[in-house]
Design a protein around this motif. Structure first.
Motif, PDB file in Angstrom:
ATOM      1  N   GLN A  20       6.071   2.563  -0.326  1.00 53.86           N
ATOM      2  CA  GLN A  20       4.904   1.295  -0.469  1.00 53.86           C
ATOM      3  C   GLN A  20       5.567   0.665   0.767  1.00 53.86           C
ATOM      4  O   GLN A  20       6.594   0.524   1.282  1.00 53.86           O
ATOM      5  N   GLN A  21       4.245   0.398   1.857  1.00 53.91           N
ATOM      6  CA  GLN A  21       4.482  -0.418   2.258  1.00 53.91           C
ATOM      7  C   GLN A  21       3.899  -1.910   2.409  1.00 53.91           C
ATOM      8  O   GLN A  21       3.202  -2.438   2.362  1.00 53.91           O
ATOM      9  N   CYS A  22       4.872  -3.357   2.047  1.00 52.57           N
ATOM     10  CA  CYS A  22       4.445  -4.629   2.413  1.00 52.57           C
ATOM     11  C   CYS A  22       3.700  -5.321   3.702  1.00 52.57           C
ATOM     12  O   CYS A  22       4.183  -4.779   4.323  1.00 52.57           O
ATOM     13  N   THR A  23       2.718  -6.031   2.879  1.00 51.72           N
ATOM     14  CA  THR A  23       2.195  -7.011   4.611  1.00 51.72           C
ATOM     15  C   THR A  23       3.167  -7.440   5.074  1.00 51.72           C
ATOM     16  O   THR A  23       2.707  -7.889   5.979  1.00 51.72           O
ATOM     17  N   CYS A  24       4.412  -7.596   4.532  1.00 52.41           N
ATOM     18  CA  CYS A  24       5.445  -8.411   5.236  1.00 52.41           C
ATOM     19  C   CYS A  24       6.125  -7.148   5.949  1.00 52.41           C
ATOM     20  O   CYS A  24       7.156  -7.499   6.619  1.00 52.41           O
ATOM     21  N   GLY A  25       5.657  -6.340   6.151  1.00 50.37           N
ATOM     22  CA  GLY A  25       6.844  -5.111   6.930  1.00 50.37           C
ATOM     23  C   GLY A  25       7.737  -4.216   6.057  1.00 50.37           C
ATOM     24  O   GLY A  25       8.606  -2.861   5.996  1.00 50.37           O
ATOM     25  N   MET A  26       8.045  -5.003   5.057  1.00 49.45           N
ATOM     26  CA  MET A  26       9.901  -3.937   3.714  1.00 49.45           C
ATOM     27  C   MET A  26       8.885  -2.867   3.335  1.00 49.45           C
ATOM     28  O   MET A  26       8.051  -2.372   2.965  1.00 49.45           O
ATOM     29  N   LEU A  27      10.087  -1.987   3.276  1.00 49.91           N
ATOM     30  CA  LEU A  27       9.372  -0.705   2.610  1.00 49.91           C
ATOM     31  C   LEU A  27      10.197  -0.905   1.213  1.00 49.91           C
ATOM     32  O   LEU A  27      10.985  -1.531   1.322  1.00 49.91           O
ATOM     33  N   HIS A  28       9.016  -0.655   0.301  1.00 52.43           N
ATOM     34  CA  HIS A  28       9.972  -0.282  -1.151  1.00 52.43           C
ATOM     35  C   HIS A  28       9.882   1.243  -1.125  1.00 52.43           C
ATOM     36  O   HIS A  28       8.654   1.990  -1.815  1.00 52.43           O
ATOM     37  N   VAL A  29      11.044   2.076  -1.852  1.00 53.52           N
ATOM     38  CA  VAL A  29      10.970   3.286  -1.814  1.00 53.52           C
ATOM     39  C   VAL A  29      11.660   3.322  -3.345  1.00 53.52           C
ATOM     40  O   VAL A  29      12.617   2.782  -3.684  1.00 53.52           O
ATOM     41  N   SER A  30      10.982   4.383  -3.989  1.00 48.82           N
ATOM     42  CA  SER A  30      11.213   4.007  -5.385  1.00 48.82           C
ATOM     43  C   SER A  30      11.655   5.802  -6.274  1.00 48.82           C
ATOM     44  O   SER A  30      10.328   6.411  -5.597  1.00 48.82           O
ATOM     45  N   ARG A  90       1.044  -0.950   0.357  1.00 47.78           N
ATOM     46  CA  ARG A  90      -0.132   0.174  -0.288  1.00 47.78           C
ATOM     47  C   ARG A  90       1.018   1.487  -0.346  1.00 47.78           C
ATOM     48  O   ARG A  90       2.208   1.597   0.606  1.00 47.78           O
ATOM     49  N   THR A  91       0.803   2.379  -0.663  1.00 45.82           N
ATOM     50  CA  THR A  91       0.955   3.773  -0.820  1.00 45.82           C
ATOM     51  C   THR A  91       1.380   4.035   0.388  1.00 45.82           C
ATOM     52  O   THR A  91       0.237   4.173   0.766  1.00 45.82           O
ATOM     53  N   VAL A  92       2.199   4.346   1.240  1.00 43.65           N
ATOM     54  CA  VAL A  92       2.805   4.977   2.520  1.00 43.65           C
ATOM     55  C   VAL A  92       2.939   7.228   2.269  1.00 43.65           C
ATOM     56  O   VAL A  92       2.682   7.517   3.045  1.00 43.65           O
ATOM     57  N   ALA A  93       3.474   6.853   1.522  1.00 46.64           N
ATOM     58  CA  ALA A  93       3.758   8.450   0.631  1.00 46.64           C
ATOM     59  C   ALA A  93       3.810   8.501  -0.390  1.00 46.64           C
ATOM     60  O   ALA A  93       5.073   7.495  -1.358  1.00 46.64           O
ATOM     61  N   GLN A  94       3.930   9.619  -0.838  1.00 46.11           N
ATOM     62  CA  GLN A  94       4.116   9.548  -2.306  1.00 46.11           C
ATOM     63  C   GLN A  94       4.666  11.485  -2.641  1.00 46.11           C
ATOM     64  O   GLN A  94       3.764  12.001  -2.065  1.00 46.11           O
ATOM     65  N   ASN A  95       5.144  11.292  -3.641  1.00 47.00           N
ATOM     66  CA  ASN A  95       5.045  13.254  -4.409  1.00 47.00           C
ATOM     67  C   ASN A  95       5.291  12.950  -5.772  1.00 47.00           C
ATOM     68  O   ASN A  95       5.532  11.629  -6.177  1.00 47.00           O
ATOM     69  N   GLU A  96       6.706  13.919  -6.220  1.00 47.07           N
ATOM     70  CA  GLU A  96       6.787  14.346  -7.347  1.00 47.07           C
ATOM     71  C   GLU A  96       8.329  13.450  -7.747  1.00 47.07           C
ATOM     72  O   GLU A  96       8.367  13.187  -9.194  1.00 47.07           O
ATOM     73  N   GLN A  97       9.502  12.927  -6.730  1.00 44.69           N
ATOM     74  CA  GLN A  97      10.123  12.068  -7.079  1.00 44.69           C
ATOM     75  C   GLN A  97       9.652  10.896  -6.661  1.00 44.69           C
ATOM     76  O   GLN A  97      11.071  10.340  -7.255  1.00 44.69           O
ATOM     77  N   CYS A  98      10.110  10.489  -5.842  1.00 43.71           N
ATOM     78  CA  CYS A  98       9.683   9.090  -4.804  1.00 43.71           C
ATOM     79  C   CYS A  98       8.120   8.646  -4.787  1.00 43.71           C
ATOM     80  O   CYS A  98       7.496   9.263  -4.569  1.00 43.71           O
ATOM     81  N   THR A  99       7.747   7.372  -4.689  1.00 38.52           N
ATOM     82  CA  THR A  99       6.823   6.503  -3.977  1.00 38.52           C
ATOM     83  C   THR A  99       7.127   6.189  -2.564  1.00 38.52           C
ATOM     84  O   THR A  99       8.626   5.176  -2.850  1.00 38.52           O
TER      85      THR A  99
END
Length: 75
Positions: A17-27, A6-15
């Protein structure tokens, strides 16, 4: 276990997301880094420290910005 994000934060430069396993996906652009929340906190602290140092070294610069497209560089 099925992994869902699920997306927990987003702006023009990055997104972020937090996974159900607890890991973060920083794009940022086309690059995604998977990290634990503690590592993300350390990354945040390092970026904040770097930006503060850059601004302290030259307050007029603030955050570094690319103003050249490269066409003014010697060939």
């Amino acid at each position: 276990m099925e992994h869902r994000t699920r997306t927990v934060a987003q702006n023009e430069q990055c997104t972020v997301q937090q996974c159900t396993c607890g890991m973060l996906h920083v794009s940022v652009g086309a690059v995604t880094v998977r990290m634990r929340p503690a590592a993300a906190g350390q990354l945040r602290d390092a970026l904040a420290a770097a930006l503060q140092k850059i601004e302290a070294d030259d307050p007029s610069r603030g955050a570094p910005r690319v103003t050249s497209r490269g066409d003014d560089l010697p060939s």
